[in-house]
Design an enzyme around this catalytic site. Structure first.
Site, mmCIF file in Angstrom:
data_model
loop_
_atom_site.group_PDB
_atom_site.id
_atom_site.type_symbol
_atom_site.label_atom_id
_atom_site.label_comp_id
_atom_site.label_asym_id
_atom_site.label_seq_id
_atom_site.Cartn_x
_atom_site.Cartn_y
_atom_site.Cartn_z
ATOM 1 N N PRO A 2 99.863 21.605 52.236
ATOM 2 C CA PRO A 2 101.177 21.845 51.631
ATOM 3 C C PRO A 2 101.711 23.217 52.016
ATOM 4 O O PRO A 2 100.977 24.206 52.038
ATOM 5 C CB PRO A 2 100.882 21.770 50.126
ATOM 6 C CG PRO A 2 99.637 20.953 50.015
ATOM 7 C CD PRO A 2 98.840 21.270 51.239
ATOM 8 N N GLU A 3 103.002 23.260 52.317
ATOM 9 C CA GLU A 3 103.621 24.527 52.684
ATOM 10 C C GLU A 3 104.304 25.143 51.464
ATOM 11 O O GLU A 3 104.281 24.579 50.363
ATOM 12 C CB GLU A 3 104.565 24.319 53.866
ATOM 13 C CG GLU A 3 103.817 23.680 55.044
ATOM 14 C CD GLU A 3 104.515 23.795 56.385
ATOM 15 O OE1 GLU A 3 105.321 24.719 56.586
ATOM 16 O OE2 GLU A 3 104.225 22.959 57.265
ATOM 17 N N LYS A 52 101.297 29.988 49.784
ATOM 18 C CA LYS A 52 100.552 28.758 49.528
ATOM 19 C C LYS A 52 99.611 28.888 48.331
ATOM 20 O O LYS A 52 98.741 28.046 48.128
ATOM 21 C CB LYS A 52 99.752 28.367 50.779
ATOM 22 C CG LYS A 52 100.632 28.111 52.001
ATOM 23 C CD LYS A 52 99.803 27.708 53.201
ATOM 24 C CE LYS A 52 100.673 27.491 54.428
ATOM 25 N NZ LYS A 52 99.883 27.053 55.605
ATOM 26 N N ARG A 258 95.502 24.270 64.618
ATOM 27 C CA ARG A 258 96.460 23.228 64.242
ATOM 28 C C ARG A 258 97.243 22.792 65.465
ATOM 29 O O ARG A 258 97.456 23.572 66.395
ATOM 30 C CB ARG A 258 97.438 23.738 63.175
ATOM 31 C CG ARG A 258 96.786 24.272 61.908
ATOM 32 C CD ARG A 258 96.031 23.202 61.129
ATOM 33 N NE ARG A 258 96.907 22.136 60.695
ATOM 34 C CZ ARG A 258 97.667 22.194 59.599
ATOM 35 N NH1 ARG A 258 97.669 23.288 58.851
ATOM 36 N NH2 ARG A 258 98.425 21.160 59.263
#
Length: 269
Positions: A2-3, A52, A258
């Site tokens: 989640p950002e 975050k 990523r």
């Protein structure tokens, strides 16, 4: 993962539902039993996010949660459902309307109780959060401008910029025509000011919509109505598809663990 906009919405929902009233805190799984015992029955003063990270101030002690890749925080009204599976923490309270309210945390990377100085230490090592009032984007640029590290890596460094993840990284760089491989010191102050302002706008929109949409209406299959999933992004998870602007195939490779996405023409090195 989640950002920042997701954590902001979560903190806002917890604040609206639980703040100002005693919260019954338990750990059905047992892994947070000691922390739950410290917080159980205390009044929630404030829930807030930074980047975050999620914090819940219970007066003298604060809950700190980082969802990581697999964490979820869900909730609802009325009686909570049966506690099943790896339920790390559960909140139950009267709720703002006098009815029952509950929230369940599963699978976080971090779930701990901290004293105020420990919370301050976490906040001190984070970069500016675009969703925080009066956040100073210039602080992030000073770190970026002094680095030879690729801007695509710097945007994922939470000590440089808090709350930005893989989607915002890829989309922000595309929208400004910047190669993710450009060294940070190659991003001038004017370019960064435009990027920062755009990022604030995009993340605020993410808070409102509950999702990340970065494309402009003219680059979607439909200019009006709900934005379809396939129209929401320029490059993120569009490997091998044509660029919405120039038609070049979107590329991908791993950067800082990523998948990175970019257009080699619109974002020429």
């Amino acid at each position: 993962m989640p950002e920042g906009h997701t954590l902001y919405r979560l903190a806002r929902d917890l604040q609206q539902t639980f703040a100002g009233r005693p919260v019954h805190v338990t750990s059905p799984q047992g892994r947070f039993a000691a922390g739950a015992a410290l917080l159980d029955g205390r009044v929630l003063r404030e829930a807030f996010s930074y980047g975050k990270h999620l914090f819940a101030d219970f007066g003298g002690d604060a809950l700190h949660v980082h969802l990581g890749l697999y964490g979820t925080f869900t909730g609802g009204s009325g009686d909570p459902p049966p506690a099943k599976g790896a339920l790390r923490m559960r909140w139950v309270a009267d709720g703002p309307d006098g009815g029952g309210a509950w929230a369940d945390l599963r699978g976080p990377t971090v779930c701990e109780v901290l004293a105020a100085p420990e919370v301050a230490a976490i906040l001190a090592r984070l970069g500016p959060d675009p969703l925080r009032p009066r956040a100073d984007g210039g602080v992030a640029h000073r770190r970026i401008a002094g680095s030879r590290t690729a801007i695509g890596a710097l945007l994922m460094d939470q000590s440089v910029l808090a709350g930005v993840g893989n989607v915002y990284r890829a989309e922000l760089l595309f929208r400004h025509g910047i190669s993710p491989f450009r060294p940070g010191r190659g991003v001038d102050a004017a370019s960064w000011r435009a990027m920062w302002a755009d990022l604030v706008t995009l993340m605020r929109a993410g808070v409102r919509m509950g999702r990340i949409v970065t494309t402009r209406p003219e680059h979607r299959s439909r200019r009006r109505g709900v934005v379809q999933r396939e129209d929401a992004h320029y490059v993120y998870r569009r490997t091998g598809l044509p660029c919405r602007i120039c038609g070049t195939e979107i590329h991908t490779e791993v950067m800082v663990g990523r998948n990175l996405y970019w257009c080699p023409v619109c974002q020429a090195a």
